[in-house]
Every structure is written in C-alpha cells, then in structure tokens.
Design a protein around this motif. Structure first.
Motif, short mmCIF file in Angstrom:
data_model
loop_
_atom_site.label_atom_id
_atom_site.label_comp_id
_atom_site.label_asym_id
_atom_site.label_seq_id
_atom_site.Cartn_x
_atom_site.Cartn_y
_atom_site.Cartn_z
N MET A 79 0.83 -1.20 0.00
CA MET A 79 0.00 0.00 0.00
C MET A 79 0.87 1.26 0.00
SD MET A 79 -2.92 -1.24 2.70
CE MET A 79 -4.08 0.10 2.43
N GLU A 80 1.95 1.24 0.77
CA GLU A 80 2.85 2.39 0.82
C GLU A 80 3.49 2.64 -0.54
OE1 GLU A 80 4.07 2.01 5.56
OE2 GLU A 80 5.50 1.33 4.02
N ALA A 96 1.67 8.68 4.88
CA ALA A 96 0.63 7.68 5.09
C ALA A 96 -0.01 7.93 6.45
CB ALA A 96 1.23 6.27 5.04
N LYS A 97 -1.30 7.62 6.51
CA LYS A 97 -2.03 7.80 7.77
C LYS A 97 -2.96 6.61 7.93
CE LYS A 97 -5.22 11.14 7.90
NZ LYS A 97 -5.86 12.45 8.12
N GLN A 146 3.68 0.61 14.91
CA GLN A 146 4.90 1.31 15.32
C GLN A 146 6.13 0.58 14.78
OE1 GLN A 146 4.23 1.44 19.57
NE2 GLN A 146 3.34 3.49 19.48
N GLY A 147 6.09 -0.74 14.77
CA GLY A 147 7.19 -1.53 14.24
C GLY A 147 7.41 -1.32 12.75
N LEU A 148 6.41 -0.79 12.07
CA LEU A 148 6.52 -0.50 10.64
C LEU A 148 6.82 0.98 10.40
CD1 LEU A 148 3.55 -2.66 9.30
CD2 LEU A 148 6.00 -3.17 9.23
N LYS A 177 3.00 8.20 9.05
CA LYS A 177 4.36 7.80 8.66
C LYS A 177 4.78 8.63 7.46
CE LYS A 177 7.07 3.79 7.09
NZ LYS A 177 6.99 2.34 6.81
N GLN A 178 6.00 9.16 7.53
CA GLN A 178 6.58 9.84 6.39
C GLN A 178 7.22 8.77 5.49
OE1 GLN A 178 6.43 13.26 5.90
NE2 GLN A 178 7.31 12.88 3.89
#
Length: 144
Positions: free
Chosen positions: A90-91, A102-103, A115-117, A138-139
């Motif tokens: 998806m990213e 991404a949100k 968080q691990g990703l 996530k940036q």
C-alpha cells in the motif's frame, strides 16, 4: 502469498468477504459502519494464498495523505507477516501516486505492530465502531 490491487468484481467480492469475516463477524462492527459508502473511491487490495483470499485492505487519498483503511487478515493467517507485506504494498502505491505521507486509524491492540513498521501515534485514544483506536502517521521515502 500474492498481493494484488483489485481489478475485477470477483476480487472485490473476495475483499468484502474478508472484511465481513474479520470486522463484522469477528469484531462485531455493524454492517453500516463497515460498508461506509467510501469503497467506490478507494483502491482495494487482496492477498491470496494460492487461490484462497486471506487478507484485504483499502487505500484512499485524503488531503495530503494516503489513508490506509480496512486492513484485515483472517485469523488463521495472522502472525505470518502478511499484514506487514500488505502495508508495504500500500505504501508503494501511495508513493506511486505522488504522496509521501501515510495515515491510518489503528486499533489499539495493533498499535505496536504499526509502530514496528514506522508509524507514529499522533492522537489520543478514540472510539470507532465501538473499538478503541489511535491515529498514526508515517513519512514515506522514495526508493531508488
């Protein structure tokens, strides 16, 4: 495992089936909340184990974000890194569409997984469909 973007009505039916099993049957999310009318504007993903659909998700573009939604893996396939690979796929699509953030609204029990990703929690806990969630971002970085 094969992760694909949904392109046929049959694949979309498979994605809806996975969501029904995980969210509506297992987690008791009301049908009206799960099928929220936003599916037509989304890119859907399905994961197959050979010919068996085992995971699904959808992606929408909202403001300056790719918004990861409806991420679900059938119970018997959890713990096999399927969710991780699905999110990574998806990213990549988010980046392909020119977005770099991404949100997601993650269920509290999955917060450490996200968080691990590389996702960071940016909200207090809130309720969605009767389940505690947090907003996470996530940036994303372009890959060479």
């Amino acid at each position: 495992m094969n992760i694909i973007k949904v392109t046929t009505p049959k694949e979309l039916e498979h994605a809806y089936h996975i969501r029904t099993v995980v969210f509506i049957e297992e987690q008791q999310v009301p049908y009206e909340e799960e099928m929220d009318g936003l599916d037509e504007e989304a890119i859907h993903f399905i994961v197959y184990d050979d010919l068996t659909p085992v995971a699904a998700s959808r992606l929408r573009f909202v403001d300056n974000y790719g918004k990861l939604e409806r991420i679900c893996v059938l119970k018997e396939y959890r713990g096999k890194s399927i969710g991780k690979h699905l999110i990574q796929a998806m990213e990549e699509v988010i980046l392909d569409h020119g977005y770099q953030q991404a949100k997601l609204n993650g269920q509290i029990h999955a917060e450490k997984f996200y968080q691990g990703l590389g996702y960071k929690t940016v909200s207090d806990e809130f309720m969605d469909a009767g389940i505690p969630h947090v907003m996470m971002v996530k940036q994303l970085t372009l890959h060479d």
